[in-house]
Design an enzyme around this catalytic site. Structure first.
Site, mmCIF file in Angstrom:
data_model
loop_
_atom_site.group_PDB
_atom_site.id
_atom_site.type_symbol
_atom_site.label_atom_id
_atom_site.label_comp_id
_atom_site.label_asym_id
_atom_site.label_seq_id
_atom_site.Cartn_x
_atom_site.Cartn_y
_atom_site.Cartn_z
ATOM 1 N N ASP A 12 61.487 -8.612 32.994
ATOM 2 C CA ASP A 12 60.998 -9.535 34.148
ATOM 3 C C ASP A 12 61.929 -10.490 34.425
ATOM 4 O O ASP A 12 61.626 -11.481 33.789
ATOM 5 C CB ASP A 12 59.756 -9.900 33.625
ATOM 6 C CG ASP A 12 58.571 -8.793 33.411
ATOM 7 O OD1 ASP A 12 58.597 -7.933 34.390
ATOM 8 O OD2 ASP A 12 57.750 -8.989 32.644
ATOM 9 N N LYS A 34 60.933 -1.180 31.050
ATOM 10 C CA LYS A 34 60.070 -1.298 32.119
ATOM 11 C C LYS A 34 60.609 -2.098 33.209
ATOM 12 O O LYS A 34 61.051 -3.248 33.094
ATOM 13 C CB LYS A 34 58.991 -1.971 31.560
ATOM 14 C CG LYS A 34 57.543 -2.146 32.783
ATOM 15 C CD LYS A 34 56.369 -2.606 32.102
ATOM 16 C CE LYS A 34 56.175 -3.793 32.321
ATOM 17 N NZ LYS A 34 55.682 -4.373 33.738
ATOM 18 N N ASP A 61 57.058 0.649 36.602
ATOM 19 C CA ASP A 61 55.687 -0.133 36.848
ATOM 20 C C ASP A 61 55.342 -0.687 38.137
ATOM 21 O O ASP A 61 55.399 -2.048 38.221
ATOM 22 C CB ASP A 61 55.466 -1.086 35.552
ATOM 23 C CG ASP A 61 54.231 -1.766 35.359
ATOM 24 O OD1 ASP A 61 53.098 -1.056 35.894
ATOM 25 O OD2 ASP A 61 54.069 -2.876 35.047
ATOM 26 N N LYS A 63 52.614 0.054 39.919
ATOM 27 C CA LYS A 63 50.962 -0.008 40.153
ATOM 28 C C LYS A 63 50.820 0.281 41.654
ATOM 29 O O LYS A 63 50.192 -0.409 42.166
ATOM 30 C CB LYS A 63 50.538 -1.251 39.850
ATOM 31 C CG LYS A 63 50.704 -2.034 38.346
ATOM 32 C CD LYS A 63 50.250 -3.105 37.965
ATOM 33 C CE LYS A 63 50.403 -3.618 36.659
ATOM 34 N NZ LYS A 63 51.836 -4.092 36.330
ATOM 35 N N PHE A 64 50.815 1.739 41.907
ATOM 36 C CA PHE A 64 50.568 2.007 43.375
ATOM 37 C C PHE A 64 48.975 1.947 43.271
ATOM 38 O O PHE A 64 48.204 2.486 42.591
ATOM 39 C CB PHE A 64 50.926 3.610 43.667
ATOM 40 C CG PHE A 64 52.534 3.674 43.656
ATOM 41 C CD1 PHE A 64 53.313 2.888 44.156
ATOM 42 C CD2 PHE A 64 53.111 4.647 42.837
ATOM 43 C CE1 PHE A 64 54.938 2.989 44.207
ATOM 44 C CE2 PHE A 64 54.607 4.917 42.684
ATOM 45 C CZ PHE A 64 55.415 3.888 43.580
ATOM 46 N N HIS A 65 48.658 1.716 44.848
ATOM 47 C CA HIS A 65 47.030 1.638 44.790
ATOM 48 C C HIS A 65 47.286 1.624 46.550
ATOM 49 O O HIS A 65 47.373 0.407 47.197
ATOM 50 C CB HIS A 65 46.708 0.161 44.568
ATOM 51 C CG HIS A 65 45.095 0.095 44.490
ATOM 52 N ND1 HIS A 65 44.529 -1.247 43.948
ATOM 53 C CD2 HIS A 65 44.201 0.936 45.003
ATOM 54 C CE1 HIS A 65 42.893 -0.982 44.225
ATOM 55 N NE2 HIS A 65 43.058 0.281 44.912
ATOM 56 N N ASP A 66 46.780 2.574 47.112
ATOM 57 C CA ASP A 66 46.780 2.801 48.592
ATOM 58 C C ASP A 66 45.910 3.974 48.895
ATOM 59 O O ASP A 66 45.217 4.664 47.927
ATOM 60 C CB ASP A 66 48.168 3.007 49.001
ATOM 61 C CG ASP A 66 48.463 2.307 50.294
ATOM 62 O OD1 ASP A 66 47.523 2.784 51.268
ATOM 63 O OD2 ASP A 66 49.415 1.504 50.431
ATOM 64 N N ILE A 67 45.948 4.438 50.254
ATOM 65 C CA ILE A 67 45.223 5.621 50.399
ATOM 66 C C ILE A 67 45.873 6.934 49.781
ATOM 67 O O ILE A 67 47.133 6.850 49.642
ATOM 68 C CB ILE A 67 45.168 5.783 52.061
ATOM 69 C CG1 ILE A 67 46.462 5.858 52.737
ATOM 70 C CG2 ILE A 67 44.408 4.571 52.710
ATOM 71 C CD1 ILE A 67 46.373 6.492 54.039
ATOM 72 N N THR A 120 44.997 -7.668 32.668
ATOM 73 C CA THR A 120 44.677 -8.800 31.735
ATOM 74 C C THR A 120 44.318 -10.198 32.274
ATOM 75 O O THR A 120 43.783 -10.980 31.515
ATOM 76 C CB THR A 120 45.486 -8.568 30.574
ATOM 77 O OG1 THR A 120 46.720 -8.363 31.115
ATOM 78 C CG2 THR A 120 45.425 -7.311 29.848
ATOM 79 N N ARG A 211 58.858 -11.223 27.102
ATOM 80 C CA ARG A 211 59.519 -12.369 26.757
ATOM 81 C C ARG A 211 59.929 -12.609 25.198
ATOM 82 O O ARG A 211 60.733 -13.144 25.030
ATOM 83 C CB ARG A 211 58.737 -13.745 27.299
ATOM 84 C CG ARG A 211 59.122 -13.760 28.851
ATOM 85 C CD ARG A 211 57.727 -14.578 29.287
ATOM 86 N NE ARG A 211 56.626 -13.881 29.267
ATOM 87 C CZ ARG A 211 55.523 -14.536 29.819
ATOM 88 N NH1 ARG A 211 55.401 -15.609 30.395
ATOM 89 N NH2 ARG A 211 54.313 -13.726 29.703
HETATM 90 O O1 C5P Z 1 56.607 -11.224 28.632
HETATM 91 P P1 C5P Z 1 55.121 -10.641 28.374
HETATM 92 O O2 C5P Z 1 55.248 -9.766 27.040
HETATM 93 O O3 C5P Z 1 54.101 -11.229 28.591
HETATM 94 O O4 C5P Z 1 55.463 -9.486 29.272
HETATM 95 C C1 C5P Z 1 54.144 -8.435 29.666
HETATM 96 C C2 C5P Z 1 54.654 -7.402 30.612
HETATM 97 O O5 C5P Z 1 53.318 -6.460 30.596
HETATM 98 C C3 C5P Z 1 54.901 -7.947 31.990
HETATM 99 O O6 C5P Z 1 55.668 -7.230 32.568
HETATM 100 C C4 C5P Z 1 53.304 -7.862 32.933
HETATM 101 O O7 C5P Z 1 53.664 -7.736 34.024
HETATM 102 C C5 C5P Z 1 52.860 -6.599 32.234
HETATM 103 N N1 C5P Z 1 51.479 -6.444 32.109
HETATM 104 C C6 C5P Z 1 50.648 -7.223 31.410
HETATM 105 N N2 C5P Z 1 49.064 -7.060 31.496
HETATM 106 C C7 C5P Z 1 48.677 -5.989 32.384
HETATM 107 C C8 C5P Z 1 49.499 -5.104 32.678
HETATM 108 C C9 C5P Z 1 51.131 -5.439 32.808
HETATM 109 O O8 C5P Z 1 50.942 -8.124 30.937
HETATM 110 N N3 C5P Z 1 47.435 -5.823 32.190
#
Ligand code: C5P
Length: 238
Positions: A12, A34, A61, A63-67, A120, A211
């Site tokens: 990220d 990722k 990642d 996260k596709f969401h469409d028709i 989450t 992170r």
């Molecule tokens: O830095 P950290 O370990 O919190 O990163 C978690 C990664 O997982 C991020 O790329 C975040 O977008 C992704 N993610 C998440 N919760 C989800 C789906 C994906 O934290 N439900």
């Protein structure tokens, strides 16, 4: 799922140079990468190819969401990139999920097709706001079942939800869990965090970690400590 390369590092970041300097310290035999919406929007397929040339498996990642027709085409395009794993939203419904399945089945390269259940970042309050009369945890189970019924290879969920999904669905269903924090690391914006060892013990197949590794002073060393922890050969990090 039997796979020893279980850590997926979430890149990220918005800086191309920073990504490459991090990745050059890592071993593709010890982690996967990722690429999410931020990085893909800025650097696109070229970055995917560059990281693949360095030997890494890529989890796209987006996260596709469409028709259904749009998701079918987007998944086909992602398959052409020869990514290892990709995500769509389970809440897109059965028809959309089946369209994604068809796209993978028709493609030469077949990534693992993973459905996101409930993000989450969403709580029970958000479920009520959307008119859903059940808790976020119950909704996760419902969307995980829908994903399996419609041919997904697995789901993204919190490690806290892994035991109940494992009880309900087949053992081969792939569970991918973010929200991982070695003991002693800050939770930051993650609400429900689980240690790497606990997530693996609960039955997670793959851990998404951002992170704690990308912002570590020595990312490769941090990764090695986490790998030692989950293999049971190292101390639980603290
Ligand atoms: O830095 P950290 O370990 O919190 O990163 C978690 C990664 O997982 C991020 O790329 C975040 O977008 C992704 N993610 C998440 N919760 C989800 C789906 C994906 O934290 N439900």
């Amino acid at each position: 799922m039997q796979d020893n390369n279980q850590i997926i590092i979430a890149l990220d970041m918005d800086d191309h140079k920073q990504v490459l300097s991090l990745v050059k310290q890592l071993d593709p035999a010890r982690c996967r990468l990722k690429i999410g919406k931020e990085l893909f929007t800025s650097f696109g397929p070229k970055l995917v190819k560059k990281l693949q040339k360095l030997g890494f498996d890529i989890f796209l990642d987006l996260k596709f969401h469409d028709i259904p027709n749009t998701v079918y085409k987007a998944v086909k395009a992602a398959c052409e990139l020869d990514v290892w794993m990709l995500t769509i939203h389970s809440s897109g419904g059965s028809e959309m999920l089946r369209a994604a399945r068809t796209a993978v089945d028709e493609s030469e390269h077949k990534p693992l097709l993973i459905a996101v259940t409930v993000l989450t970042s969403l709580s029970d309050k958000d479920m009520a706001e959307q008119g859903i009369q059940r808790s976020a945890a119950e909704q996760v189970l419902r969307l995980a079942s829908l994903a399996q019924q419609n041919g997904m290879d697995g789901v993204v969920c919190s490690a806290e939800e892994v035991p109940s999904i494992r009880r309900l669905l087949s053992k081969s269903f792939v569970l991918v869990t973010p929200g991982i924090r070695p003991a002693g690391d800050e939770a930051q914006d993650q609400k429900r965090v689980v240690t790497p060892r606990d997530a693996i013990s609960a039955g997670s197949d793959f851990l998404v970690i951002g992170r704690p590794i990308t912002r570590a002073r020595k990312p490769a060393e941090k990764l090695n400590l986490i790998l030692d922890e989950i293999s049971g050969t190292g101390a639980v990090l603290c």
